[in-house]
Design a protein around this motif. Structure first.
Motif, PDB file in Angstrom:
ATOM      1  N   TRP A  58      -9.092  28.719  50.144  1.00 58.91           N
ATOM      2  CA  TRP A  58     -10.029  28.226  51.151  1.00 58.91           C
ATOM      3  C   TRP A  58      -9.409  27.032  51.865  1.00 58.91           C
ATOM      4  O   TRP A  58      -8.801  26.190  51.213  1.00 58.91           O
ATOM      5  CB  TRP A  58     -11.331  27.812  50.456  1.00 58.91           C
ATOM      6  N   PRO A  59      -9.510  26.973  53.216  1.00 59.87           N
ATOM      7  CA  PRO A  59      -8.854  25.859  53.907  1.00 59.87           C
ATOM      8  C   PRO A  59      -9.558  24.525  53.662  1.00 59.87           C
ATOM      9  O   PRO A  59     -10.757  24.400  53.906  1.00 59.87           O
ATOM     10  CB  PRO A  59      -8.936  26.266  55.393  1.00 59.87           C
ATOM     11  N   ARG A  60      -8.817  23.562  53.151  1.00 61.47           N
ATOM     12  CA  ARG A  60      -9.360  22.228  52.877  1.00 61.47           C
ATOM     13  C   ARG A  60      -8.380  21.187  53.410  1.00 61.47           C
ATOM     14  O   ARG A  60      -7.488  20.728  52.693  1.00 61.47           O
ATOM     15  CB  ARG A  60      -9.556  22.048  51.366  1.00 61.47           C
ATOM     16  N   PRO A  61      -8.574  20.799  54.678  1.00 67.21           N
ATOM     17  CA  PRO A  61      -7.611  19.884  55.323  1.00 67.21           C
ATOM     18  C   PRO A  61      -7.407  18.578  54.547  1.00 67.21           C
ATOM     19  O   PRO A  61      -6.278  18.072  54.495  1.00 67.21           O
ATOM     20  CB  PRO A  61      -8.250  19.629  56.697  1.00 67.21           C
ATOM     21  N   VAL A  62      -8.465  18.051  53.919  1.00 69.15           N
ATOM     22  CA  VAL A  62      -8.303  16.777  53.197  1.00 69.15           C
ATOM     23  C   VAL A  62      -7.387  16.960  51.987  1.00 69.15           C
ATOM     24  O   VAL A  62      -6.583  16.079  51.665  1.00 69.15           O
ATOM     25  CB  VAL A  62      -9.675  16.211  52.773  1.00 69.15           C
TER      26      VAL A  62
ATOM     27  N   GLU B  20      -4.915  19.079  51.840  1.00 70.82           N
ATOM     28  CA  GLU B  20      -3.552  19.155  52.389  1.00 70.82           C
ATOM     29  C   GLU B  20      -2.994  17.756  52.603  1.00 70.82           C
ATOM     30  O   GLU B  20      -1.839  17.458  52.277  1.00 70.82           O
ATOM     31  CB  GLU B  20      -3.539  19.910  53.728  1.00 70.82           C
ATOM     32  N   LEU B  21      -3.844  16.897  53.153  1.00 71.60           N
ATOM     33  CA  LEU B  21      -3.444  15.515  53.400  1.00 71.60           C
ATOM     34  C   LEU B  21      -3.091  14.826  52.080  1.00 71.60           C
ATOM     35  O   LEU B  21      -2.097  14.091  51.990  1.00 71.60           O
ATOM     36  CB  LEU B  21      -4.632  14.805  54.069  1.00 71.60           C
TER      37      LEU B  21
ATOM     38  N   ARG C 100       0.285  15.984  50.768  1.00 76.48           N
ATOM     39  CA  ARG C 100       1.358  15.325  51.528  1.00 76.48           C
ATOM     40  C   ARG C 100       1.551  13.894  51.037  1.00 76.48           C
ATOM     41  O   ARG C 100       2.668  13.435  50.820  1.00 76.48           O
ATOM     42  CB  ARG C 100       1.003  15.269  53.029  1.00 76.48           C
TER      43      ARG C 100
ATOM     44  N   GLU D 246     -13.487  14.987  48.619  1.00 76.72           N
ATOM     45  CA  GLU D 246     -12.887  14.864  49.958  1.00 76.72           C
ATOM     46  C   GLU D 246     -13.173  13.474  50.531  1.00 76.72           C
ATOM     47  O   GLU D 246     -12.287  12.822  51.088  1.00 76.72           O
ATOM     48  CB  GLU D 246     -13.407  15.972  50.877  1.00 76.72           C
TER      49      GLU D 246
ATOM     50  N   ASN E 283      -9.851  25.684  60.971  1.00 77.79           N
ATOM     51  CA  ASN E 283      -9.549  24.891  59.780  1.00 77.79           C
ATOM     52  C   ASN E 283      -8.207  25.291  59.161  1.00 77.79           C
ATOM     53  O   ASN E 283      -7.471  24.440  58.671  1.00 77.79           O
ATOM     54  CB  ASN E 283     -10.680  25.018  58.757  1.00 77.79           C
ATOM     55  N   ARG E 284      -7.899  26.602  59.209  1.00 78.30           N
ATOM     56  CA  ARG E 284      -6.594  27.023  58.689  1.00 78.30           C
ATOM     57  C   ARG E 284      -5.467  26.459  59.552  1.00 78.30           C
ATOM     58  O   ARG E 284      -4.428  26.030  59.041  1.00 78.30           O
ATOM     59  CB  ARG E 284      -6.506  28.551  58.621  1.00 78.30           C
TER      60      ARG E 284
ATOM     61  N   LEU F 233      -5.576  23.702  61.234  1.00 79.60           N
ATOM     62  CA  LEU F 233      -5.486  22.265  60.926  1.00 79.60           C
ATOM     63  C   LEU F 233      -4.718  22.052  59.619  1.00 79.60           C
ATOM     64  O   LEU F 233      -3.853  21.173  59.531  1.00 79.60           O
ATOM     65  CB  LEU F 233      -6.891  21.655  60.841  1.00 79.60           C
ATOM     66  N   CYS F 234      -5.019  22.863  58.610  1.00 81.82           N
ATOM     67  CA  CYS F 234      -4.300  22.764  57.333  1.00 81.82           C
ATOM     68  C   CYS F 234      -2.804  22.938  57.540  1.00 81.82           C
ATOM     69  O   CYS F 234      -1.995  22.174  56.992  1.00 81.82           O
ATOM     70  CB  CYS F 234      -4.808  23.821  56.351  1.00 81.82           C
TER      71      CYS F 234
ATOM     72  N   ILE G 232      -1.276  19.861  59.135  1.00 79.20           N
ATOM     73  CA  ILE G 232      -1.187  18.718  58.208  1.00 79.20           C
ATOM     74  C   ILE G 232      -0.066  18.972  57.197  1.00 79.20           C
ATOM     75  O   ILE G 232       0.749  18.097  56.909  1.00 79.20           O
ATOM     76  CB  ILE G 232      -2.534  18.487  57.493  1.00 79.20           C
ATOM     77  N   ALA G 233      -0.016  20.212  56.683  1.00 80.32           N
ATOM     78  CA  ALA G 233       1.000  20.544  55.676  1.00 80.32           C
ATOM     79  C   ALA G 233       2.407  20.397  56.254  1.00 80.32           C
ATOM     80  O   ALA G 233       3.335  19.992  55.545  1.00 80.32           O
ATOM     81  CB  ALA G 233       0.777  21.957  55.152  1.00 80.32           C
TER      82      ALA G 233
ATOM     83  N   LEU H 282     -11.987  14.173  59.939  1.00 77.69           N
ATOM     84  CA  LEU H 282     -12.074  14.540  58.523  1.00 77.69           C
ATOM     85  C   LEU H 282     -13.237  13.815  57.851  1.00 77.69           C
ATOM     86  O   LEU H 282     -13.951  14.386  57.020  1.00 77.69           O
ATOM     87  CB  LEU H 282     -10.757  14.212  57.809  1.00 77.69           C
TER      88      LEU H 282
ATOM     89  N   ALA I  74     -16.430  15.542  56.117  1.00 84.94           N
ATOM     90  CA  ALA I  74     -16.788  15.287  54.712  1.00 84.94           C
ATOM     91  C   ALA I  74     -18.247  14.833  54.619  1.00 84.94           C
ATOM     92  O   ALA I  74     -18.985  15.271  53.720  1.00 84.94           O
ATOM     93  CB  ALA I  74     -15.846  14.243  54.115  1.00 84.94           C
TER      94      ALA I  74
ATOM     95  N   LYS J  65     -20.555  17.769  55.070  1.00 83.85           N
ATOM     96  CA  LYS J  65     -20.639  18.589  53.846  1.00 83.85           C
ATOM     97  C   LYS J  65     -21.535  17.910  52.808  1.00 83.85           C
ATOM     98  O   LYS J  65     -22.373  18.551  52.176  1.00 83.85           O
ATOM     99  CB  LYS J  65     -19.237  18.785  53.250  1.00 83.85           C
TER     100      LYS J  65
END
Lengths: 328, 124
Positions: free
Chosen positions: A173-177, A179-180, A183, A318, B76-77, B79-80, B83-84, B99, B103, B106
């Motif tokens: 599932w995509p979770r940008p936080v 990924e950050l 990194r 997150e 979102n993909r 964006l991932c 970032i990656a 972000l 958050a 959510k």
């Protein structure tokens, strides 16, 4: 919960091995546990009166535990820790296969509170809370000085990140936080530490607390050989502060007291940046444990309404990660 | 168009029934399970009310940040991936704010009592 699943006759047969003169078992009840591990509480009649004992075991049908060390190793660690001055329940007997009760061990019941929310909020612990962070530091220094058993898994920072990333990619599932955070962790990987025994789950919730402070350290199943600062960082993860966000150590104390207690016993200076690295990694780890709860759900595990609710707690981490990475 | 009452009001009544009439009759493990069940239904109720608005806002922010259109999962993909690869980071204008907003959106559904959420809302 009912006592089904434990053969009371087999338990009675073990009574003399648990305590000299031990006779009959009564008041058997299951305290907690999932499919692979159970905790039971019962009374044992002895010549000195009734004693309350705890059994931690995996039923014979479910002896394979994926992430965790064996219950025999857990018992060995608890004994070693107790002998080295770490508050620990006394281990009374380790189950042998021929005893027919599965794998596990018996320990003496220790009076105390393990519920994190009560420890950080109840008035009864108001005078206890200020002493806990230093005690935790002292205890962790003693744990890290123990000689690790040879069969413990080894996992330093880089390996821990790799394992987490594998679990995260599996969820898909995509979770940008996240990924950050991956990194940041790889960019801020600390220099190799001298590896020690690490408890692996040393946090508010796994400590039995009395008025005099920490009475017992529980749940050694994630013990491994790693960077000792992992335990200090994990203890500061916001999810284990149980709402008391302003007290970074377990919701009860300050980092400076934790570090001072650690330094006083170990003689090793604590590097706050390294602890912080492990706090970030700890928050991410808890977040990914939450998301793995979804994977289990998809695979139609046993019905449990708390599963999807745990999965939905990933968003907590997150925000915690953003707070840490933006240094708020 | 569906008729009244809207789903969140129906859920509210069902939750009140479980909390006020059913929960007091239970004991042991069933109490814990019912409490978690009520929390789960409350989460669903918040999601029905809040998600249409937050999804639209999130999609808008993502489109601006990425300079592309698409559904939420696709964006979102993307964006991932950025970032990656290091193409975007916390120094990128708008990324941290996006972000953080996401958050909070959510958590408004998942866990509005969470300490870090309450602190963030107070400082807003």
């Amino acid at each position: 919960m009912s006592a089904t699943g434990i053969d009371i006759e087999k338990l009675n047969a073990l009574a003399p091995k648990l305590t000299p003169g031990g006779r009959a078992v009564s008041d058997l009840k299951r305290l907690s546990g999932g499919a692979s591990q159970e905790t039971w509480s019962f009374k044992l009649a002895t010549p000195e009166g009734e004693a309350r004992l705890i059994l931690r075991r995996a039923p014979e049908s479910a002896t394979a535990r994926t992430l965790a060390i064996s219950l025999e190793t857990e018992a060995r660690l608890m004994r070693m820790a107790g002998e080295a001055g770490v508050p620990s329940p006394r281990v009374l007997h380790v189950l042998a296969p021929k005893e027919g009760l599965g794998a596990g061990f018996f320990m003496a019941h220790v009076e105390g509170e393990a519920l994190g929310g009560k420890i950080v909020r109840d008035a009864a612990f108001a005078d206890t809370r200020p002493m806990l962070a230093r005690q935790c530091g002292e205890i962790l220094a003693r744990i890290h000085a123990l000689a690790p058993p040879a069969d413990l898994p080894v996992s330093g920072a880089a390996h821990t990140i790799d394992e987490l990333e594998r679990a995260h990619r599996e969820e898909g599932w995509p979770r940008p936080v996240f990924e950050l955070a991956f990194r940041w962790l790889r960019a801020n990987l600390p220099a190799d530490a001298s590896l020690t025994l690490v408890h692996g789950d040393f946090r508010n919730g796994n400590l039995l607390i009395g008025a005099d402070g920490v009475r017992a350290v529980l749940d050694w199943e994630l013990a491994h050989v790693g960077d000792p600062m992992q335990d200090l960082g994990w203890l500061c993860v916001n999810s284990w502060r149980f709402g008391a966000i302003e007290k970074p150590v377990g919701g009860f104390g300050e980092r400076q007291d934790l570090f001072a207690g650690y330094e006083a016993v170990s003689g090793v200076a604590v590097d706050p940046a390294r602890v912080r690295f492990w706090e970030v990694l700890g928050v991410l780890r808890w977040g990914i444990i939450c998301t793995v709860s979804t994977t289990v759900l998809r695979e139609a595990g046993p019905f449990a309404i708390d599963r999807p609710m745990i999965a939905r707690r990933a968003s907590e981490t997150e925000l915690d990660l953003l707070d840490l990475l933006e240094a708020r | 168009m569906q008729d009244n009452p809207p789903p969140e009001q129906i859920l509210d009544i069902a939750i009140a029934h479980l909390r006020d009439n059913v929960l007091p009759t239970l004991s042991g493990r069933a109490v814990f399970d019912m409490r978690v069940t009520i929390s789960a239904l409350e989460l669903v109720c918040r999601s029905i009310v809040l998600t249409p608005g937050s999804d639209a806002a999130e999609r808008q922010r993502l489109s601006e940040l990425l300079g592309q259109d698409g559904d939420l999962e696709t964006l979102n993909r993307a964006l991932c991936d950025r970032i990656a690869s290091g193409a975007l980071d916390l120094q990128t204008p708008g990324l941290a704010a996006h972000l953080r907003a996401t958050a909070l959106e959510k958590l408004a559904v998942d866990q509005p009592n969470y300490s870090a959420y309450r602190r963030a809302r107070q400082s807003q």
